[in-house]
Enzyme design. Structure first.
Site: not given
Length: 160
Positions: A90, A98, A134
């Protein structure tokens, strides 16, 4: 619109943006010299006669700002396929919104829908922001395994 609702499967028109994201990821991972992906290669891999790679994208205002490139793997122990996430990226200005979680959620949904039992990926040991992210999702490291790779001269030597 919720963040997860913005995630969709890649379309052929997304290929140039996905290639740009892969190059941005290579730069982030401190290995831009290793990235040689072309739009033609990715077009064939994603949309050719026998697609072997799949991709979900995160568009914001009609611009693809994140992607998850993945392929199927197979667990002989489980006897079913799983997903191996090759690249998750991203753009920095969109992190924390998000979208990364939404991309992983889309892949988890692929697993659930198709009865795949694993979603796996690798992360560089120095990438603590990703590792922390993660862990926050409940992912666990597979510390007992070491990844090996053959490329370039070593691969050619062994294969010749």
């Amino acid at each position: 619109m919720q963040t997860a609702d913005r995630i969709r499967r890649a379309q052929p028109a997304d290929v140039p943006a996905i290639v740009d994201l892969v190059y941005a990821l290579a730069e982030y991972e401190r290995a831009p010299q290793e990235c040689r992906l072309t739009a033609d290669q990715l077009q064939t891999a994603l949309f050719g006669t026998a697609p072997a790679v799949f991709c979900h994208v995160a568009p914001v205002d009609d611009e693809v700002v994140g992607c998850a490139l993945w392929f199927l793997n197979y667990s002989t122990w489980r006897g079913v396929h799983g997903i191996y996430l090759e690249d998750l990226f991203v753009r920095p200005e969109h992190r924390g919104s998000g979208l990364g979680k939404a991309l992983l959620t889309a892949l988890a949904q692929e697993c659930v829908t198709n009865n795949y039992e694993r979603l796996e990926w690798s992360v560089l040991n120095w990438n603590t922001p990703a590792i922390d992210f993660y862990h926050s999702l409940g992912a666990t490291p597979q510390d007992e395994w070491t990844t090996y790779r053959l490329t370039d001269t070593a691969l050619t030597k062994l294969g010749s």
